[in-house]
Design a protein around this motif. Sequence first.
Motif, PDB file in Angstrom:
ATOM      1  N   LEU A   1     -30.366  44.435  -2.267  1.00  0.00           N
ATOM      2  CA  LEU A   1     -29.934  45.058  -3.514  1.00  0.00           C
ATOM      3  C   LEU A   1     -30.459  44.254  -4.696  1.00  0.00           C
ATOM      4  O   LEU A   1     -30.487  43.029  -4.652  1.00  0.00           O
ATOM      5  CB  LEU A   1     -28.414  45.141  -3.596  1.00  0.00           C
ATOM      6  CG  LEU A   1     -27.727  46.172  -2.710  1.00  0.00           C
ATOM      7  CD1 LEU A   1     -26.214  46.126  -2.935  1.00  0.00           C
ATOM      8  CD2 LEU A   1     -28.259  47.568  -2.964  1.00  0.00           C
TER       9      LEU A   1
ATOM     10  N   GLU B   1     -21.989  47.325  -9.469  1.00  0.00           N
ATOM     11  CA  GLU B   1     -22.633  47.729 -10.723  1.00  0.00           C
ATOM     12  C   GLU B   1     -23.557  48.940 -10.545  1.00  0.00           C
ATOM     13  O   GLU B   1     -24.147  49.409 -11.510  1.00  0.00           O
ATOM     14  CB  GLU B   1     -23.438  46.564 -11.299  1.00  0.00           C
ATOM     15  CG  GLU B   1     -22.586  45.400 -11.737  1.00  0.00           C
ATOM     16  CD  GLU B   1     -23.404  44.225 -12.256  1.00  0.00           C
ATOM     17  OE1 GLU B   1     -24.605  44.397 -12.537  1.00  0.00           O
ATOM     18  OE2 GLU B   1     -22.825  43.127 -12.348  1.00  0.00           O
ATOM     19  N   ILE B   2     -23.678  49.433  -9.340  1.00  0.00           N
ATOM     20  CA  ILE B   2     -24.550  50.577  -9.075  1.00  0.00           C
ATOM     21  C   ILE B   2     -23.683  51.832  -9.018  1.00  0.00           C
ATOM     22  O   ILE B   2     -22.932  52.042  -8.067  1.00  0.00           O
ATOM     23  CB  ILE B   2     -25.349  50.386  -7.772  1.00  0.00           C
ATOM     24  CG1 ILE B   2     -26.257  49.152  -7.890  1.00  0.00           C
ATOM     25  CG2 ILE B   2     -26.167  51.638  -7.449  1.00  0.00           C
ATOM     26  CD1 ILE B   2     -27.010  48.794  -6.628  1.00  0.00           C
TER      27      ILE B   2
ATOM     28  N   THR C   1     -18.925  53.735  -7.399  1.00  0.00           N
ATOM     29  CA  THR C   1     -19.998  52.749  -7.324  1.00  0.00           C
ATOM     30  C   THR C   1     -20.436  52.650  -5.864  1.00  0.00           C
ATOM     31  O   THR C   1     -19.738  53.126  -4.954  1.00  0.00           O
ATOM     32  CB  THR C   1     -19.543  51.358  -7.795  1.00  0.00           C
ATOM     33  OG1 THR C   1     -18.567  50.849  -6.869  1.00  0.00           O
ATOM     34  CG2 THR C   1     -18.987  51.392  -9.217  1.00  0.00           C
ATOM     35  N   LEU C   2     -21.543  52.010  -5.659  1.00  0.00           N
ATOM     36  CA  LEU C   2     -22.004  51.766  -4.301  1.00  0.00           C
ATOM     37  C   LEU C   2     -20.965  50.940  -3.531  1.00  0.00           C
ATOM     38  O   LEU C   2     -20.720  51.177  -2.348  1.00  0.00           O
ATOM     39  CB  LEU C   2     -23.359  51.058  -4.341  1.00  0.00           C
ATOM     40  CG  LEU C   2     -24.130  50.925  -3.059  1.00  0.00           C
ATOM     41  CD1 LEU C   2     -24.372  52.273  -2.399  1.00  0.00           C
ATOM     42  CD2 LEU C   2     -25.448  50.224  -3.323  1.00  0.00           C
TER      43      LEU C   2
ATOM     44  N   ALA D   1     -23.472  45.674  -5.808  1.00  0.00           N
ATOM     45  CA  ALA D   1     -23.079  47.047  -5.448  1.00  0.00           C
ATOM     46  C   ALA D   1     -22.027  47.593  -6.408  1.00  0.00           C
ATOM     47  O   ALA D   1     -22.000  48.788  -6.676  1.00  0.00           O
ATOM     48  CB  ALA D   1     -22.563  47.077  -4.016  1.00  0.00           C
TER      49      ALA D   1
ATOM     50  N   LYS E   1     -29.056  44.443  -7.692  1.00  0.00           N
ATOM     51  CA  LYS E   1     -27.892  44.121  -8.512  1.00  0.00           C
ATOM     52  C   LYS E   1     -26.655  44.309  -7.652  1.00  0.00           C
ATOM     53  O   LYS E   1     -26.737  44.936  -6.590  1.00  0.00           O
ATOM     54  CB  LYS E   1     -27.835  44.976  -9.771  1.00  0.00           C
ATOM     55  CG  LYS E   1     -27.827  46.470  -9.534  1.00  0.00           C
ATOM     56  CD  LYS E   1     -27.625  47.299 -10.792  1.00  0.00           C
ATOM     57  CE  LYS E   1     -28.882  47.357 -11.609  1.00  0.00           C
ATOM     58  NZ  LYS E   1     -28.757  48.274 -12.760  1.00  0.00           N
TER      59      LYS E   1
ATOM     60  N   HIS F   1     -25.500  57.604 -11.699  1.00  0.00           N
ATOM     61  CA  HIS F   1     -26.693  57.114 -12.385  1.00  0.00           C
ATOM     62  C   HIS F   1     -27.901  57.147 -11.460  1.00  0.00           C
ATOM     63  O   HIS F   1     -29.009  57.504 -11.878  1.00  0.00           O
ATOM     64  CB  HIS F   1     -26.477  55.697 -12.911  1.00  0.00           C
ATOM     65  CG  HIS F   1     -25.455  55.621 -13.996  1.00  0.00           C
ATOM     66  ND1 HIS F   1     -25.131  54.442 -14.617  1.00  0.00           N
ATOM     67  CD2 HIS F   1     -24.684  56.559 -14.596  1.00  0.00           C
ATOM     68  CE1 HIS F   1     -24.202  54.655 -15.534  1.00  0.00           C
ATOM     69  NE2 HIS F   1     -23.915  55.942 -15.522  1.00  0.00           N
ATOM     70  N   VAL F   2     -27.693  56.756 -10.212  1.00  0.00           N
ATOM     71  CA  VAL F   2     -28.794  56.774  -9.240  1.00  0.00           C
ATOM     72  C   VAL F   2     -29.300  58.208  -9.065  1.00  0.00           C
ATOM     73  O   VAL F   2     -30.507  58.453  -9.104  1.00  0.00           O
ATOM     74  CB  VAL F   2     -28.350  56.185  -7.877  1.00  0.00           C
ATOM     75  CG1 VAL F   2     -29.464  56.314  -6.841  1.00  0.00           C
ATOM     76  CG2 VAL F   2     -27.911  54.733  -8.026  1.00  0.00           C
TER      77      VAL F   2
ATOM     78  N   TYR G   1     -32.630  48.847  -8.606  1.00  0.00           N
ATOM     79  CA  TYR G   1     -31.566  48.897  -7.604  1.00  0.00           C
ATOM     80  C   TYR G   1     -31.896  48.093  -6.355  1.00  0.00           C
ATOM     81  O   TYR G   1     -31.003  47.686  -5.623  1.00  0.00           O
ATOM     82  CB  TYR G   1     -31.263  50.343  -7.201  1.00  0.00           C
ATOM     83  CG  TYR G   1     -30.749  51.181  -8.348  1.00  0.00           C
ATOM     84  CD1 TYR G   1     -29.589  50.840  -9.015  1.00  0.00           C
ATOM     85  CD2 TYR G   1     -31.420  52.318  -8.765  1.00  0.00           C
ATOM     86  CE1 TYR G   1     -29.113  51.595 -10.072  1.00  0.00           C
ATOM     87  CE2 TYR G   1     -30.954  53.092  -9.811  1.00  0.00           C
ATOM     88  CZ  TYR G   1     -29.801  52.726 -10.463  1.00  0.00           C
ATOM     89  OH  TYR G   1     -29.334  53.481 -11.503  1.00  0.00           O
TER      90      TYR G   1
ATOM     91  N   LEU H   1     -29.552  52.526  -0.063  1.00  0.00           N
ATOM     92  CA  LEU H   1     -28.687  51.649  -0.855  1.00  0.00           C
ATOM     93  C   LEU H   1     -27.398  51.319  -0.101  1.00  0.00           C
ATOM     94  O   LEU H   1     -26.926  50.173  -0.134  1.00  0.00           O
ATOM     95  CB  LEU H   1     -28.361  52.292  -2.207  1.00  0.00           C
ATOM     96  CG  LEU H   1     -29.524  52.387  -3.182  1.00  0.00           C
ATOM     97  CD1 LEU H   1     -29.126  53.192  -4.416  1.00  0.00           C
ATOM     98  CD2 LEU H   1     -30.025  50.999  -3.582  1.00  0.00           C
TER      99      LEU H   1
END
Length: 148
Positions: free
Chosen positions: A67, A73-74, A121-122, A71, A69, A78-79, A54, A14
């Motif tokens: 991606l 929002e990641i 986030t990412l 980055a 969505k 959660h991942v 993802y 990711l």
Amino acid sequence: MQLTSFTDFGLRALIYLASLPAGQMTNITQVTDTYGVSRNHMVKIINQLSRLGYVAAVRGKNGGIRLGKPASEIIVGHVVRQMEPLQLVNCDVCAITPACRLRQALNAATEQFLRELDNYTLADLVKDNHPLYKILLPEPGIPTLTGY
């Protein structure tokens, strides 16, 4: 706590995808070459990330992965929750289970760990990280990141 290699390389994949210039796709071979992981392992990881939304996989001549969505929002926590088997101990086979408080302590520690990861986030991991871009994308120029 140690993440499985599946989750570890999932997060790394990711990060790689989030570091690509806007609109650019890549392929699994490029990701596996970057991290030195087996292609078979990475295919399984990308498939799982795709099922979770993802990663977007596009088939065909001009296909690839990117991606799924933005980055931003990641959320890292959660991942990890979705990819990692979070049971740290197996209390089913232990003689002291009825009186033991270890599981409660480990569950509390795991929740604190995940709550901390929920703060990132990412995008936080890759935005304006020029040393990372030089490692992952050793091409001239600084890329414009995806997903912002």
